[in-house]
Scaffold this motif. Structure first.
Motif, PDB file in Angstrom:
ATOM      1  N   ASN A   1       0.837  -1.197   0.000  1.00  0.00           N
ATOM      2  CA  ASN A   1       0.000   0.000   0.000  1.00  0.00           C
ATOM      3  C   ASN A   1       0.860   1.230   0.000  1.00  0.00           C
ATOM      4  O   ASN A   1       2.094   1.157  -0.088  1.00  0.00           O
ATOM      5  N   TYR A   2       0.132   2.336   0.119  1.00  0.00           N
ATOM      6  CA  TYR A   2       0.847   3.612   0.165  1.00  0.00           C
ATOM      7  C   TYR A   2       0.416   4.341   1.414  1.00  0.00           C
ATOM      8  O   TYR A   2      -0.704   4.156   1.917  1.00  0.00           O
ATOM      9  N   GLU A   3       1.290   5.170   1.879  1.00  0.00           N
ATOM     10  CA  GLU A   3       0.977   6.048   3.011  1.00  0.00           C
ATOM     11  C   GLU A   3       1.133   7.472   2.526  1.00  0.00           C
ATOM     12  O   GLU A   3       2.223   7.874   2.104  1.00  0.00           O
ATOM     13  N   LEU A   4       0.030   8.221   2.558  1.00  0.00           N
ATOM     14  CA  LEU A   4       0.040   9.606   2.098  1.00  0.00           C
ATOM     15  C   LEU A   4       0.149  10.512   3.312  1.00  0.00           C
ATOM     16  O   LEU A   4      -0.646  10.404   4.245  1.00  0.00           O
ATOM     17  N   ILE A   5       1.130  11.396   3.279  1.00  0.00           N
ATOM     18  CA  ILE A   5       1.396  12.285   4.418  1.00  0.00           C
ATOM     19  C   ILE A   5       1.228  13.716   3.950  1.00  0.00           C
ATOM     20  O   ILE A   5       1.865  14.151   2.981  1.00  0.00           O
ATOM     21  N   ILE A   6       0.358  14.460   4.638  1.00  0.00           N
ATOM     22  CA  ILE A   6       0.139  15.882   4.332  1.00  0.00           C
ATOM     23  C   ILE A   6       0.524  16.669   5.580  1.00  0.00           C
ATOM     24  O   ILE A   6      -0.003  16.430   6.669  1.00  0.00           O
ATOM     25  N   ILE A   7       1.430  17.590   5.392  1.00  0.00           N
ATOM     26  CA  ILE A   7       1.870  18.453   6.494  1.00  0.00           C
ATOM     27  C   ILE A   7       1.260  19.829   6.256  1.00  0.00           C
ATOM     28  O   ILE A   7       1.539  20.482   5.240  1.00  0.00           O
ATOM     29  N   PHE A   8       0.392  20.274   7.171  1.00  0.00           N
ATOM     30  CA  PHE A   8      -0.298  21.564   7.035  1.00  0.00           C
ATOM     31  C   PHE A   8       0.657  22.706   7.361  1.00  0.00           C
ATOM     32  O   PHE A   8       1.729  22.516   7.942  1.00  0.00           O
ATOM     33  N   GLY A   9       0.241  23.878   7.008  1.00  0.00           N
ATOM     34  CA  GLY A   9       1.089  25.042   7.234  1.00  0.00           C
ATOM     35  C   GLY A   9       1.403  25.294   8.690  1.00  0.00           C
ATOM     36  O   GLY A   9       2.435  25.888   9.023  1.00  0.00           O
ATOM     37  N   ASN A  10       0.524  24.813   9.591  1.00  0.00           N
ATOM     38  CA  ASN A  10       0.775  25.016  11.024  1.00  0.00           C
ATOM     39  C   ASN A  10       1.603  23.897  11.631  1.00  0.00           C
ATOM     40  O   ASN A  10       1.781  23.829  12.843  1.00  0.00           O
ATOM     41  N   GLY A  11       2.107  22.964  10.757  1.00  0.00           N
ATOM     42  CA  GLY A  11       2.989  21.911  11.235  1.00  0.00           C
ATOM     43  C   GLY A  11       2.301  20.611  11.562  1.00  0.00           C
ATOM     44  O   GLY A  11       2.980  19.594  11.757  1.00  0.00           O
ATOM     45  N   THR A  12       1.023  20.571  11.638  1.00  0.00           N
ATOM     46  CA  THR A  12       0.332  19.316  11.927  1.00  0.00           C
ATOM     47  C   THR A  12       0.336  18.429  10.712  1.00  0.00           C
ATOM     48  O   THR A  12       0.443  18.906   9.567  1.00  0.00           O
ATOM     49  N   GLU A  13       0.302  17.098  10.964  1.00  0.00           N
ATOM     50  CA  GLU A  13       0.335  16.138   9.880  1.00  0.00           C
ATOM     51  C   GLU A  13      -0.978  15.353   9.816  1.00  0.00           C
ATOM     52  O   GLU A  13      -1.621  15.108  10.832  1.00  0.00           O
ATOM     53  N   GLN A  14      -1.295  14.927   8.587  1.00  0.00           N
ATOM     54  CA  GLN A  14      -2.448  14.055   8.363  1.00  0.00           C
ATOM     55  C   GLN A  14      -1.945  12.872   7.547  1.00  0.00           C
ATOM     56  O   GLN A  14      -1.404  13.041   6.442  1.00  0.00           O
ATOM     57  N   SER A  60       9.489  15.252  -0.905  1.00  0.00           N
ATOM     58  CA  SER A  60       8.375  16.120  -0.500  1.00  0.00           C
ATOM     59  C   SER A  60       8.027  17.091  -1.620  1.00  0.00           C
ATOM     60  O   SER A  60       8.898  17.582  -2.350  1.00  0.00           O
ATOM     61  N   VAL A  61       6.725  17.364  -1.738  1.00  0.00           N
ATOM     62  CA  VAL A  61       6.218  18.343  -2.711  1.00  0.00           C
ATOM     63  C   VAL A  61       5.551  19.480  -1.947  1.00  0.00           C
ATOM     64  O   VAL A  61       4.717  19.257  -1.071  1.00  0.00           O
ATOM     65  N   SER A  62       5.928  20.684  -2.297  1.00  0.00           N
ATOM     66  CA  SER A  62       5.313  21.862  -1.665  1.00  0.00           C
ATOM     67  C   SER A  62       4.122  22.335  -2.510  1.00  0.00           C
ATOM     68  O   SER A  62       4.178  22.328  -3.746  1.00  0.00           O
ATOM     69  N   LEU A  63       3.053  22.731  -1.833  1.00  0.00           N
ATOM     70  CA  LEU A  63       1.830  23.171  -2.526  1.00  0.00           C
ATOM     71  C   LEU A  63       1.308  24.437  -1.877  1.00  0.00           C
ATOM     72  O   LEU A  63       1.166  24.520  -0.663  1.00  0.00           O
ATOM     73  N   THR A  64       1.025  25.433  -2.725  1.00  0.00           N
ATOM     74  CA  THR A  64       0.442  26.687  -2.249  1.00  0.00           C
ATOM     75  C   THR A  64      -0.916  26.891  -2.928  1.00  0.00           C
ATOM     76  O   THR A  64      -1.022  26.825  -4.157  1.00  0.00           O
ATOM     77  N   LEU A  65      -1.937  27.146  -2.123  1.00  0.00           N
ATOM     78  CA  LEU A  65      -3.283  27.419  -2.649  1.00  0.00           C
ATOM     79  C   LEU A  65      -3.690  28.852  -2.334  1.00  0.00           C
ATOM     80  O   LEU A  65      -3.532  29.308  -1.199  1.00  0.00           O
ATOM     81  N   SER A  66      -4.186  29.551  -3.335  1.00  0.00           N
ATOM     82  CA  SER A  66      -4.658  30.928  -3.149  1.00  0.00           C
ATOM     83  C   SER A  66      -6.163  30.975  -3.364  1.00  0.00           C
ATOM     84  O   SER A  66      -6.715  30.235  -4.193  1.00  0.00           O
ATOM     85  N   SER A  67      -6.845  31.838  -2.631  1.00  0.00           N
ATOM     86  CA  SER A  67      -8.302  31.996  -2.763  1.00  0.00           C
ATOM     87  C   SER A  67      -8.607  33.049  -3.807  1.00  0.00           C
ATOM     88  O   SER A  67      -8.256  34.222  -3.643  1.00  0.00           O
ATOM     89  N   CYS A  68      -9.239  32.617  -4.942  1.00  0.00           N
ATOM     90  CA  CYS A  68      -9.656  33.570  -5.979  1.00  0.00           C
ATOM     91  C   CYS A  68     -10.990  34.201  -5.578  1.00  0.00           C
ATOM     92  O   CYS A  68     -11.701  33.729  -4.690  1.00  0.00           O
ATOM     93  N   GLY A  69     -11.345  35.257  -6.304  1.00  0.00           N
ATOM     94  CA  GLY A  69     -12.605  35.919  -6.017  1.00  0.00           C
ATOM     95  C   GLY A  69     -13.800  35.093  -6.443  1.00  0.00           C
ATOM     96  O   GLY A  69     -13.675  33.991  -6.988  1.00  0.00           O
ATOM     97  N   SER A  70     -14.973  35.652  -6.200  1.00  0.00           N
ATOM     98  CA  SER A  70     -16.217  34.956  -6.533  1.00  0.00           C
ATOM     99  C   SER A  70     -16.280  34.685  -8.023  1.00  0.00           C
ATOM    100  O   SER A  70     -15.952  35.545  -8.857  1.00  0.00           O
ATOM    101  N   ASN A  71     -16.742  33.464  -8.378  1.00  0.00           N
ATOM    102  CA  ASN A  71     -16.939  33.039  -9.758  1.00  0.00           C
ATOM    103  C   ASN A  71     -15.647  33.136 -10.581  1.00  0.00           C
ATOM    104  O   ASN A  71     -15.670  33.496 -11.762  1.00  0.00           O
ATOM    105  N   MET A  72     -14.505  32.784  -9.937  1.00  0.00           N
ATOM    106  CA  MET A  72     -13.209  32.719 -10.615  1.00  0.00           C
ATOM    107  C   MET A  72     -12.577  31.372 -10.285  1.00  0.00           C
ATOM    108  O   MET A  72     -12.950  30.713  -9.318  1.00  0.00           O
ATOM    109  N   PHE A  73     -11.632  30.952 -11.117  1.00  0.00           N
ATOM    110  CA  PHE A  73     -10.905  29.728 -10.835  1.00  0.00           C
ATOM    111  C   PHE A  73      -9.405  29.999 -10.994  1.00  0.00           C
ATOM    112  O   PHE A  73      -9.001  30.963 -11.646  1.00  0.00           O
ATOM    113  N   GLY A  74      -8.561  29.106 -10.413  1.00  0.00           N
ATOM    114  CA  GLY A  74      -7.105  29.264 -10.440  1.00  0.00           C
ATOM    115  C   GLY A  74      -6.559  29.307  -9.021  1.00  0.00           C
ATOM    116  O   GLY A  74      -7.181  28.799  -8.079  1.00  0.00           O
TER     117      GLY A  74
END
Length: 517
Positions: A1-14, A60-74
């Motif tokens: 199997n695989y073990e997927l590890i996500i480390i949040f910006g506050n340091g907690t892991e899932q 490790s892969v770093s990922l950044t998500l930004s919040s777009c405005g209403s009715n926008m994508f990206g």
């Protein structure tokens, strides 16, 4: 199997154990940035069938998500925010596929989104199809719901047709609009102002300013036979509206007639000004027709009609023209018989109802076709028929029946001094007043049992009892021829001031006791 590890910006892991190489994770820009890595677990089997687990960890892969405005994508790992296609909405997705067609529009996710066509609707977001509106409802393009269609209004959550004299020219839940003054519709569910036809006349083409004629012909007479009716009216000189404004000279008259109860059997004809009669021909015998005459102005607009109902004659029986209640005990009956009826010598009149004559009323002659029937009861309905009587006494067919109700029983004027109206015979009675009080004073006299003022002497004139009345003086003398007698009447003295002498009555009593007045 695989073990997927996500480390949040506050340091907690899932950490998640997965069995597939494709896995979807819900992440929010609120907790960005993220670090993601995976661990692969291998089971290695040796030739001796012994085994052990070996782990290999990804970078490790770093990922950044930004919040777009209403009715926008990206906003995925620094990607630029872009507006969704027209008429689509986005509830936080990062790709164009997250842009869904809004309510009232249909299409695939990511667009293009097209408006629902007229009389269809779509209430939800997504790629579902537009649905047709239910019966009696409609919609405009791009609607999210259906409203009452043209000609219908919302009443108690249902779309009901606009009533007569109302219209509605929009698809909405608004109420129907009443037609302008002096106009109305010919039916229900009307959809336009143009459906409001002017009752009498119109000022302009769209019927928004109808006016009412004040000028109406007066029908003065009708003559009829088995198959024709001649109608005669008093002409009018000018056309006035309801406010008295002159709308021009009368240019003619419109004569319309219809078989009663059959609107499809009707006809209308115009005649020129100066005409005051019209002959309606080719009619059915013994049939009732509704006839109207209207004045026309120079635009051929009609004034209010004068209307009359006429029944053509029968081939073998009378037709009653009218039955009138003259009072609370008398009715009048008038009828007509065709001149083509031969060997006619008279008529029988039958009246049924409480207090009606027990037998028919018979009389000879064909020239008189009117009779008054008396001694009936007040406020009572009677049915009248008339039959023909032929030479030899043979009775013909009865006319169609007509009904009439005698007038209410009242004392007119009302009884004075608190007297009681006795009906019938509709007389005032003051006996109870006299019996309790001996006499009731009325302007110097006293009231009698019939509620009339009687005076001790003189007359009740001018609202009070007069001075005593005195009779005239008679003087006799021989005439110059010696055979006749001169009689001189001297006026009374004094004469009542509020009365005047109209004439005298001379009474001569002969020797045998007879009187000559």
């Amino acid at each position: 199997n695989y073990e997927l590890i996500i480390i949040f910006g506050n340091g907690t892991e899932q950490t998640t154990i997965v069995n597939s190489t494709e896995y979807t994770v819900s992440l929010s820009a609120i907790n960005s940035p993220y670090t993601i890595r995976a661990v692969t677990r291998f089971t290695i089997v040796e030739h001796s069938n012994s085994s052990f687990v070996f782990e290999a960890q990804s970078e490790s892969v770093s990922l950044t998500l930004s919040s777009c405005g209403s009715n926008m994508f990206g906003g995925f790992n620094g990607s630029v925010c872009v507006s969704c296609p027209d008429n689509s909405v986005n509830e936080g997705g990062y790709t164009i596929g997250s842009c869904e067609c809004g309510a009232g529009y249909t299409g695939q996710d990511g667009g293009p989104c097209v408006a629902c066509t007229e009389d269809t609707y779509k209430a939800v977001i997504g790629n579902s199809s537009c649905q047709p509106c239910p019966n009696k409802t409609g919609s405009i393009r791009g609607s999210t719901s259906c409203s009452c269609a043209n000609g219908y209004e919302l009443i108690a959550d249902n779309c009901a047709a606009c009533g007569r004299n109302y219209y509605k020219n929009t698809t909405s839940n608004a109420t129907c609009t009443q037609c302008p003054t002096y106009s109305n519709t010919t039916g229900s569910a009307s959809t336009s102002l143009s459906d409001c036809e002017c009752t009498f006349s119109v000022d302009n083409a769209n019927n928004s300013s109808c006016y009412a004629f004040q000028s109406t012909p007066v029908i003065v007479n009708t003559t009829r036979s088995l198959t024709w009716i001649v109608i005669l009216w008093e002409p009018v000189s000018s056309v006035l509206d309801r406010n008295g404004n002159n709308r021009g000279l009368v240019f003619g008259y419109s004569v319309a007639y219809q078989l009663s109860g059959d609107p499809n059997n009707s006809e209308s004809n115009n005649v020129p000004a100066g005409t005051s009669f019209y002959n309606i021909t080719d009619l059915q015998n013994e049939s009732q027709y509704i006839i109207s005459v209207s004045a026309l102005n120079n635009d051929s607009n009609k004034g209010p009609p004068a209307t009359i109902i006429v029944t053509t004659l029968s081939v073998d029986r009378p037709i009653i023209d009218r039955v009138i209640a003259y009072s609370n005990s008398v009715i009048g009956v008038e009828w007509t018989i065709s001149s083509s009826v031969l060997n006619l010598v008279g008529f029988n009149v039958y009246v049924t109802g409480v207090g009606a004559p027990q037998n028919s009323i018979s009389f000879n002659g064909t020239s008189n076709t009117f009779i008054n029937i008396t001694d009936l009861l007040a406020s009572t309905t009677y049915t009248v028929t008339v039959s023909t009587v032929f030479d030899g006494g043979q009775e013909g067919n009865l006319s169609p029946p007509e009904t009439v109700t005698t007038l209410d029983a009242v004392c007119t004027p009302s009884c004075p001094f608190g007297g009681v109206c006795i009906v019938p015979p509709n007389t005032c009675n003051c006996s109870s007043l006299i019996s309790t009080g001996g006499s009731v004073d009325c302007y110097g006299g006293r009231v009698n049992s019939s509620c009339e003022c009687t005076c001790y002497d003189g007359l009740f004139v001018g609202g009070s009892c007069s001075d005593p009345l005195y009779g005239p003086t008679v003087l006799v003398s021989p005439s110059s021829n010696g055979r006749d007698v001169n009689v001189t009447i001297q006026p009374p003295s004094p004469v009542v001031s509020s009365a005047s002498i109209v004439n005298y009555e001379l009474i001569i009593i002969l020797g045998n006791g007879t009187e000559q007045t």
